[in-house]
Scaffold this active site. Sequence first.
Site, mmCIF file in Angstrom:
data_model
loop_
_atom_site.group_PDB
_atom_site.id
_atom_site.type_symbol
_atom_site.label_atom_id
_atom_site.label_comp_id
_atom_site.label_asym_id
_atom_site.label_seq_id
_atom_site.Cartn_x
_atom_site.Cartn_y
_atom_site.Cartn_z
ATOM 1 N N ASP A 163 0.828 -1.203 0.000
ATOM 2 C CA ASP A 163 0.000 0.000 0.000
ATOM 3 C C ASP A 163 0.866 1.258 0.000
ATOM 4 O O ASP A 163 2.091 1.194 0.118
ATOM 5 C CB ASP A 163 -0.918 -0.020 1.221
ATOM 6 C CG ASP A 163 -2.270 0.640 0.965
ATOM 7 O OD1 ASP A 163 -2.364 1.431 0.007
ATOM 8 O OD2 ASP A 163 -3.216 0.365 1.715
ATOM 9 N N ASP A 218 -9.629 3.441 -3.497
ATOM 10 C CA ASP A 218 -10.371 2.284 -2.995
ATOM 11 C C ASP A 218 -11.812 2.258 -3.497
ATOM 12 O O ASP A 218 -12.487 3.289 -3.569
ATOM 13 C CB ASP A 218 -10.396 2.295 -1.469
ATOM 14 C CG ASP A 218 -9.044 1.974 -0.859
ATOM 15 O OD1 ASP A 218 -8.094 1.705 -1.626
ATOM 16 O OD2 ASP A 218 -8.938 1.991 0.381
#
Length: 398
Positions: A163, A218
Site C-alpha cells: 500500500d 479504494d
Amino acid sequence: MERRGVWTAVLILCSLSSTMVNISATSRTMRGSVPKNSKNEYYKERLRRNLLANGLGSTPPMGWNSWNHFGCQIDEKMIRETSDALVSTGLAKLGYTYVNIDDCWAEIARDEKGNLVPKNSTFPSGIKALADNVHSKGLKLGIYSDAGATIKIMNGIDYLKYDNCNNDGSKPPVRYPVMTRALMKAGRPIFFSLCEWGDMHPALWGFKVGNSWRTTSDITDTWESMVSRADMNEVYAELARPGGWNDPDMLEVGNGGMTKNEYIVHFSIWAISKAPLLLGCDVRNVTKETMDIIANKEVIAVNQDPLGIQAKKVRSEGDLEVWAGPLTGYRVALLLVNRGPWRVSITADWDDIGIPPNSVTEARDLWEHKTLRKLFVGNLTATMNSHACKMYVLKPIA
C-alpha cells in the site's frame, strides 16, 4: 459516439516484441565486454532486474482478500476458515487460490530489528504456521504492508499487497522498486501487487516493478463507486499484458450494497478488463446468488484467456456502452452495458469490435450459458434492463 479499435493493444505487444529483440541483440554485442569468469553472474543479475523473472501473473490473479468485508476484524481462525471455504465451495478449483490478509494483521510496535510482527492477540500461531496451513490445502497466502514501512518477508508468503500509506514523501516510482529488489532476493516467487491508488499513473511504469498495479482509489460497495473505477481503469487498457495487470481494486460481489444485476455488471467488467479477480465477500457464508456470479466458468475463462489483452470501451453514447477485446482462437469478448434508468437496446457493430464487416458470427451468451440459434452478420443487438448487461463470446464462422 467515441470509436476506438480493440486491436491497438496488439500493436503495442508487437512493438514490445521488437524492443525485446533489440535488447537481445544489444545483449549479444555486449558479451565480449563481460569477463569470462563473470558471465553467468552478469546474466543472472540482468534477469533479476526484471520482476517478470518471477514467472507469475501470466493471467490475472484470482483469490480472496479480507479488507472489503472484514476490515480490521480479522484473525487466524477466520483466515483458516476462509481457505477451507474456498476449497469446499469449489472456488479454489475455479482458480481462486490466493488467500490474502489485508491490513491490521501486525502489531503497532516492531521487533528489535524494525520488522513488522503479527499480532499476538489475533495471529498467535504466527504467519509461517498459517502459510503452512493454507499451502496444505493447495492454496497460496498473501499479506499486506505499506510502501512507507519495512517488512520482513516471512517464509511461505506468495503475494504482497504493498500500500501507499505512511510513506516518507518520496515518489512511488522511486519507493516501490526498493521492495521489488527485496522480493527478488526472497528465495521464492512472490506476486507483487502495487497498491499505489493510481496516484502517479503506475500503469506507465509498473510493469518493470510489479505484477499488478492499482489504477484507482479504494472501491466501495456501490454502483457509482464501481462504474467510476471501471472508467478510470479502462484508460490504461493498452498497458496491461501477461505478467502485469491493471487493478481497479477488489470485487464487492456478495457484500450486499448492489443488486444482482449490478453485481453481474461488476463481475463482467472486471473479467473482460483482465482485472485481478479477488473476492471481497465472506466466502464462508456465500449465497447461491453470489456463487452463480463468481463461479461462472465462462466469464472467468474470458478473464483468464492466455492472449491477455484487456478489453476497451470501443463505443459509448450516454449511458449505453460497448466493451470488447480479442480472445484466443480469433474470438472476441463483447460486453453491452446499460448504465441508464430505463430498459433499452444496444447494438454492437462488427467494425467497432474488430470483426470483418461481412463475417457470419456465432454468439455465446455467457450469463445464459447458451449459444444463440441466430447467426449474426455485421452487428448484434440486445435489450437489457437498467444497470444490467449482456456478455458474449463471438466467433466468426464464415
